[in-house]
Write an enzyme that holds these catalytic residues in place. Structure first.
Site, PDB file in Angstrom:
ATOM      1  N   GLU A 135      27.716 115.815 194.761  1.00 36.09           N
ATOM      2  CA  GLU A 135      27.006 117.107 195.288  1.00 36.09           C
ATOM      3  C   GLU A 135      25.456 117.557 194.410  1.00 36.09           C
ATOM      4  OE1 GLU A 135      29.765 120.650 192.828  1.00 36.09           O
ATOM      5  OE2 GLU A 135      31.276 118.882 193.455  1.00 36.09           O
TER       6      GLU A 135
ATOM      7  N   GLU B  34      33.672 115.545 187.813  1.00 31.85           N
ATOM      8  CA  GLU B  34      33.538 116.427 186.301  1.00 31.85           C
ATOM      9  C   GLU B  34      34.057 116.634 185.259  1.00 31.85           C
ATOM     10  OE1 GLU B  34      31.704 120.023 187.664  1.00 31.85           O
ATOM     11  OE2 GLU B  34      29.322 119.573 189.332  1.00 31.85           O
TER      12      GLU B  34
END
Ligand code: IFM
Length: 472
Positions: free
Chosen positions: A370, A186
């Site tokens: 995720e 991320e």
């Protein structure tokens, strides 16, 4: 199915995750896993030669993290790693996604390697491989060594080269013991939460710095990829992005245009350089003063071919037009179906995002790296004196998102796997230990782990899959 009183018997959960036996997600080659990150679970922040990272510093600054929480103890997983990998094994999943702590491995500006840390991670990799669990390693999950922050952190181009050195050291030592190397987790969060919104380390609020940090993060990725390829020719190499699709607050032209802008800044500023070797023009045109310094050759490195792209998916953004610097706002969600983070539960956004990614001809294989939710879980005691956690909302969340992934897969998206976030309750960054995302409940006082209903449901699903595969 005795959902009200979780008995711990997985038969009670036979298929509450709601996938049919012939679901494409239950085929042998589809990878199920669970994920964690070093800073969020390891603790032991001064053990075996680990040096401080930006999150140690950030936690020590008053008012940055809820309750003044920090990562010094977390889930004590550095010490309890064998127990925690045992939980992964017990779930019966195929893979474990975890991160290696850069501040453990490289302890100074000279690039000195800490063998104690390397031995620690080698033991974990051996444990996983010996049990047939595929290790998905993330190299950077936000724990930048503080000695690099003191030289400017991600604003300093040298940090990208320091990352490449670290990636080289790790991949040389571990090679193909690792099934999949993810360079960054991320980068939007590192660049935007860290340098634009100031809510993550290092806590800066400056668009120009955020864009420069984004470029250096992507450069770090681009410099690391060829090193990993040489050192681990059989391993997959990729990167993980968090993407929340945007929908207009109102169906007005202004709000619809604001969505385009938001998607370009939050998604395409990271995706387009990886897939096309350039930054989205409309973003740079809107903020010409914030355009990052890009040197010749950078974009070619950044756009090198990948084996996989990981998608971290949690929610969507509702976006409205605004007369501010960004040109849009994303007000907090106020609906009833929100998680404990205040994030809207919106599984359709997962199908949509996977399909969007799959449309690009250069998109590699996809993983949901995720997916999960925070809920205010409570540890209860059943009639036999056993701890139980009835996290029914999480079970339903996982079920709906698995079904959304299944829809994408059935429509031709090259989706290779799905990882639940997270194995354990853990340190949720600026929210500290308040927010619980785990399949296992962690009592932070005793460090006892208790499987929640969601853990038992995932375990039952893995058993169901094994049964249906052996029938074939
Ligand atoms: O806990 C984080 C993780 O570190 C990165 N992705 C989102 C999760 C939930 O906020």
């Amino acid at each position: 199915m005795t959902r009200e009183n979780a008995s711990g018997n997985t038969d009670d959960y036979c298929n509450i995750l709601g996938l049919e036996e012939d679901s494409p997600l239950l085929r042998e080659d589809f990878i199920f896993g669970v994920a964690t990150a070093a800073f969020q679970i390891e603790g032991a922040s001064d053990v075996d030669g680990r040096v401080p990272c930006i999150w140690d510093t950030f936690c020590a600054e008053p008012g940055r993290v809820a309750n003044g929480d920090d990562g010094s103890r977390a889930c004590e997983s550095y010490r309890r790693w064998e127990q925690d990998l045992g939980l992964v094994q017990d779930l019966g999943v195929d893979a474990y996604r975890f991160s290696i702590a850069w501040p453990r491995v490289i302890t100074d500006l000279h690039g000195t390697v800490n063998q104690l840390a390397m031995d620690h991670y080698r033991r974990q990799l051996d444990f996983l491989n010996e049990r047939g669990i595929k290790p998905f390693v993330t190299l950077y999950h936000w724990d930048l060594p503080q000695y690099l922050q003191e030289r400017g952190g991600w604003l300093n181009r040298d940090t990208a080269y320091a990352f490449a050195h670290y990636a080289d050291v790790v991949s040389q030592a571990f090679g193909d013991r690792v099934f999949s190397y993810g360079t960054l987790n991320e980068p939007w969060c590192s660049a935007f939460l860290g340098y634009l919104y100031g809510i993550h380390a290092p806590g800066i609020r400056d668009r120009k710095q955020a864009y420069q940090a984004a470029h250096h993060l992507l450069l770090a990725h681009g410099l690391a990829v060829p090193k990993i390829r040489v050192n681990a020719p059989a391993a997959d190499v990729g990167i993980v992005l968090n993407i929340s699709p945007s929908d207009p607050l109102e169906n007005s032209l202004a709000d619809r245009n604001a969505c385009l802008l938001a998607d370009m800044e939050n998604r395409d500023l990271f995706l387009q350089p990886l897939l096309e070797g350039c930054y989205p023009e409309p973003v740079l045109n809107r903020h010409p003063e914030s355009a990052p310094l890009v040197l010749p050759g950078d974009m070619a490195l950044i756009s090198a071919e990948l084996d996989f792209l990981g998608l971290n998916y949690y929610t969507r953004n509702r976006v409205g037009a605004a007369d501010n610097d960004a040109g849009y706002v994303t007000p907090p969600y106020d609906g009833a179906d929100a998680t404990d983070m205040g994030w809207e539960i919106f599984p359709q956004g997962l199908t949509r995002t996977l399909r969007h990614l799959a449309r690009h001809p250069r998109t590699p294989a996809l993983y949901v790296t995720e997916n999960g939710m925070a809920s205010a879980d409570r540890l209860e005691v059943d009639d036999q004196g056993k701890g139980v956690v009835n996290d029914n909302a999480r079970v339903r969340y996982l079920q709906r998102h698995l079904q959304a992934a299944e829809v994408a897969l059935a429509s031709g998206v090259k989706l290779r796997g799905y990882f639940a976030w997270s194995l354990l309750d853990n340190f949720e960054w600026a929210e500290g230990y308040n927010k619980r995302f785990g399949l296992y409940y962690v009592d932070y006082a005793t460090q006892q782990r208790t499987p929640k209903a969601s853990a038992l449901a995932l375990k039952a699903l893995m058993q169901l899959r094994r049964k249906s595969l052996t029938k074939q």
